[in-house]
Motif scaffolding. Sequence first.
Motif, short mmCIF file in Angstrom:
data_model
loop_
_atom_site.label_atom_id
_atom_site.label_comp_id
_atom_site.label_asym_id
_atom_site.label_seq_id
_atom_site.Cartn_x
_atom_site.Cartn_y
_atom_site.Cartn_z
N GLU A 180 0.82 -1.21 0.00
CA GLU A 180 0.00 0.00 0.00
C GLU A 180 0.86 1.26 0.00
O GLU A 180 0.54 2.25 -0.67
CB GLU A 180 -0.95 -0.01 1.20
CG GLU A 180 -2.02 -1.09 1.15
CD GLU A 180 -2.87 -1.01 -0.11
OE1 GLU A 180 -3.18 0.11 -0.58
OE2 GLU A 180 -3.21 -2.08 -0.66
N LEU A 181 1.95 1.24 0.76
CA LEU A 181 2.86 2.39 0.76
C LEU A 181 3.44 2.61 -0.63
O LEU A 181 3.55 3.75 -1.11
CB LEU A 181 3.99 2.18 1.78
CG LEU A 181 3.59 2.20 3.26
CD1 LEU A 181 4.78 1.81 4.13
CD2 LEU A 181 3.08 3.58 3.66
N ARG A 182 3.83 1.52 -1.27
CA ARG A 182 4.41 1.62 -2.62
C ARG A 182 3.37 2.18 -3.60
O ARG A 182 3.69 3.05 -4.42
CB ARG A 182 4.87 0.24 -3.08
CG ARG A 182 5.65 0.25 -4.39
CD ARG A 182 6.08 -1.16 -4.77
NE ARG A 182 6.92 -1.76 -3.75
CZ ARG A 182 6.53 -2.73 -2.93
NH1 ARG A 182 5.29 -3.22 -3.02
NH2 ARG A 182 7.34 -3.24 -2.03
N ASP A 183 2.15 1.73 -3.50
CA ASP A 183 1.11 2.20 -4.41
C ASP A 183 0.81 3.68 -4.21
O ASP A 183 0.67 4.44 -5.16
CB ASP A 183 -0.17 1.39 -4.22
CG ASP A 183 -0.05 -0.03 -4.75
OD1 ASP A 183 0.91 -0.29 -5.51
OD2 ASP A 183 -0.88 -0.87 -4.40
N GLN A 184 0.71 4.08 -2.93
CA GLN A 184 0.38 5.48 -2.68
C GLN A 184 1.52 6.41 -3.09
O GLN A 184 1.29 7.45 -3.70
CB GLN A 184 0.04 5.68 -1.19
CG GLN A 184 -1.34 5.17 -0.83
CD GLN A 184 -1.74 5.57 0.57
OE1 GLN A 184 -1.80 4.74 1.46
NE2 GLN A 184 -2.00 6.85 0.78
N LEU A 185 2.75 6.03 -2.76
CA LEU A 185 3.90 6.85 -3.15
C LEU A 185 4.04 6.90 -4.67
O LEU A 185 4.49 7.89 -5.24
CB LEU A 185 5.18 6.31 -2.52
CG LEU A 185 5.28 6.47 -1.00
CD1 LEU A 185 6.47 5.69 -0.44
CD2 LEU A 185 5.41 7.95 -0.63
N GLY A 186 3.64 5.81 -5.33
CA GLY A 186 3.70 5.78 -6.79
C GLY A 186 2.76 6.77 -7.45
O GLY A 186 2.94 7.11 -8.63
N ARG A 187 1.77 7.24 -6.71
CA ARG A 187 0.82 8.21 -7.26
C ARG A 187 1.22 9.65 -6.93
O ARG A 187 0.49 10.58 -7.28
CB ARG A 187 -0.59 7.93 -6.73
CG ARG A 187 -1.10 6.54 -7.06
CD ARG A 187 -2.62 6.46 -6.99
NE ARG A 187 -3.16 6.77 -5.68
CZ ARG A 187 -3.35 5.89 -4.70
NH1 ARG A 187 -2.99 4.64 -4.88
NH2 ARG A 187 -3.88 6.26 -3.55
N VAL A 188 2.38 9.83 -6.29
CA VAL A 188 2.85 11.17 -5.95
C VAL A 188 3.62 11.75 -7.12
O VAL A 188 4.63 11.18 -7.57
CB VAL A 188 3.76 11.14 -4.69
CG1 VAL A 188 4.31 12.54 -4.40
CG2 VAL A 188 2.99 10.62 -3.50
N GLU A 189 3.16 12.87 -7.64
CA GLU A 189 3.84 13.50 -8.76
C GLU A 189 5.22 13.96 -8.33
O GLU A 189 5.38 14.62 -7.30
CB GLU A 189 3.02 14.69 -9.26
CG GLU A 189 3.58 15.32 -10.53
CD GLU A 189 2.69 16.42 -11.06
OE1 GLU A 189 3.11 17.09 -12.03
OE2 GLU A 189 1.59 16.61 -10.52
N GLY A 190 6.23 13.58 -9.10
CA GLY A 190 7.59 13.98 -8.77
C GLY A 190 8.41 12.88 -8.15
O GLY A 190 9.64 13.00 -8.03
N LEU A 191 7.78 11.78 -7.75
CA LEU A 191 8.52 10.64 -7.19
C LEU A 191 8.64 9.54 -8.24
O LEU A 191 7.75 9.35 -9.07
CB LEU A 191 7.81 10.07 -5.96
CG LEU A 191 7.97 10.82 -4.64
CD1 LEU A 191 7.31 10.03 -3.52
CD2 LEU A 191 9.43 11.07 -4.30
N ARG A 192 9.74 8.82 -8.18
CA ARG A 192 9.97 7.67 -9.06
C ARG A 192 10.10 6.43 -8.18
O ARG A 192 11.00 6.37 -7.34
CB ARG A 192 11.23 7.88 -9.89
CG ARG A 192 11.55 6.77 -10.89
CD ARG A 192 12.76 7.20 -11.71
NE ARG A 192 13.10 6.22 -12.73
CZ ARG A 192 13.93 5.20 -12.53
NH1 ARG A 192 14.50 5.05 -11.35
NH2 ARG A 192 14.20 4.36 -13.50
N ILE A 193 9.22 5.47 -8.37
CA ILE A 193 9.12 4.33 -7.46
C ILE A 193 9.54 3.04 -8.18
O ILE A 193 9.07 2.75 -9.28
CB ILE A 193 7.69 4.15 -6.93
CG1 ILE A 193 7.12 5.48 -6.49
CG2 ILE A 193 7.66 3.13 -5.80
CD1 ILE A 193 7.83 6.12 -5.34
N ALA A 194 10.43 2.27 -7.54
CA ALA A 194 10.81 0.97 -8.09
C ALA A 194 9.64 0.01 -7.96
O ALA A 194 8.86 0.07 -6.99
CB ALA A 194 12.02 0.41 -7.35
N ALA A 195 9.50 -0.89 -8.91
CA ALA A 195 8.37 -1.82 -8.93
C ALA A 195 8.47 -2.87 -7.83
O ALA A 195 9.55 -3.12 -7.27
CB ALA A 195 8.28 -2.49 -10.29
#
Length: 692
Positions: free
Chosen positions: A151-166
Amino acid sequence: MSGGFFSELGKRKVFQAAAIYGAVAWGVTEVVVTVVEQLFLPQWVSTLTVIGFVVGFPVAMFLAWTFDITSDGIRRTEIHSRRGTASIAASLILLVAGTTGLFFLIKPSLQLAEHASAATEIPPNSIAVLPFDHSGLPPDEVYLGDGLGDELRDQLGRVEGLRIAARSSSIAALALAVDARARAERLGVARLLEGSMRRQGGDLRLSVQLVDGASGLAVWTETFERSPRELLSLQQEIVGKVIRHMLPDASLMPIEPATHNANANELMMIARHYEQQVRSRVEVDTALLRKAVERYRRATELDPESALAHSRLAGALLYLGEIEAAEAPIFRALSLDPDLSEVQHTMGLYYYAMGEPAAVTAFKRAVELNPNNADALESYAFTLWINRNDENIAELFRRALALDPLSLPRYGALGELLGKEGKFNEVYELIGRIDELFDGPDALRLISRLYELTGDIDRAIAWGIRARDAEPENPDHAGWLAELYAEIDDFEAVLQLTPQPGVGILHVMRRYEDVIDRAEELMIEEPDDIELRYLLAFAYNATGRFESAVWILSSTGLPEIVMELPRSGTDWEGFFTLVNAIHGTGDHELAADLAAWWAGDPRHHDNPDWFVEVYRGCLLGLIGRDGEAVEMLERARRSPRIPVRAVLEDMPCFQRFKDHPEYRATVEHFDERRKELRKRLPITLAEFGVAL
């Protein structure tokens, strides 16, 4: 002049000076590259060192020519040859050649430095959420640790300006026996979010830290104690603090969780835990997947306004193969929040399963909404590719791989595209990266497949044997090896590997009556196997039963499916078989219309792979454009891959070309290729130290 000139060079010890200078330049460059990489120094340090040595070479050679070091000090060298003055022009040419040679000598080090720089130029706004350590939880609650991380990964992935590893790469990175710095480098991220969760009485104790990938030091650490029902609010709190650390200058925008209902949140965590277990295995555990579906469904009942609950229910149903059941939840999710990338991606999967072109639009929208969605990137790239779109598909695959750099299937997807586009140098580079990053039979098998795409079937067999030897109990490896041996007409080896060949191998062996008997029997057990129907139809064509071929292919949705949205490259093969079958029934007008539609499509590339050229030649022949058809056959000989003999020699469209010299030359060309590979194979296997 040359004798005097080189004699003069020897007397002036220019050759010795050049050798010493080259050795020193190479050695120093190697040291500088290593230091720059290990100490994270700027790349320009390595580049400046290389440029300095290259520019300094002619200066050093001039000094060696002009001066001698003697016991009395440095003295100008006396000319010993009467032609010394005339040789100055020649010396200048030598200096230029020597300088060029030196550049190529140290060029590999420069390229290594550039590669290291590319690997270390990590975006400062990038982060990976590693799976939380849940060893302190009871076995029936491990889903809490996994679920919170997801859930943390999914929410952070929707933050504009962040790049999230899969997710898959984050899990793989945690399994590596390396420190935080190495994990961050492998994932290509600046920060790692990690933590642990354990039970403490009736509460959960959660320790979280944000680690700097360059130093390996924690930049933020905090411990939380909450009841399980407060997990949802805790999740929001952690997201907010991570955003403040990662994007300190950005205005903090609230990122909505999947649900605001604590009970629905827990159900979704459990469901996702089950679903991920199913997706991580080769064989689909339908019982476990149905447990996930049931909990997703209950979550939607507890929170009917959760778009993600409905979307994840639809996604699980699609994975289960229940397409009709997925329709209501995915359209409900779309009505609730069409601006969620995950919703659009699941919508695309639904359209794709239905064979509707709207899948492409949905996947594109999913990528636009969340550039961190590696699954959406790959889905979008794949649908563009099979639909013969001209967009930069490889770049989309690369973006997905950059977000998921420890995912073996991502390498496979990119390699498949590059191989079929004839970009073999890039395929070889990819093979090197796979060999460096992964081990185990799956990686060995993928390398085997990539070598097959480049036409190196002897190497493909060697790596396939390695995969089989690493996992001898898996019959799929023997089946793959049988396919490779069949490509080079070594049917003795094929039967050694598979004494009772499957339908695909029987097709390659051109045993069409056996194909028909086996496929007709299997269709009762596997009615949804589309590829089985295509192979059966091909066998019907090869034995003159065109009406049966048309009937069996019509049941697969052809030809409409390829005109709207093909499901895979196999659909195109089915289409070509159908056109031949229709022509064989005597309906030449319809066959010509279908052939002209495909053969005249401007979206064909100058592709060196045999697939496009051979099949296009086939359809051009059916509509009477014999000159172009023959040209395609001639061009097919450029292909490093070898066509399936059944396609080139038994497709009805080629029967009228049997005596044409270009057709015969093409058949003979690939016969020679097979013969050459059979001859080369024992040598290659000996080099690899493997045997069938």
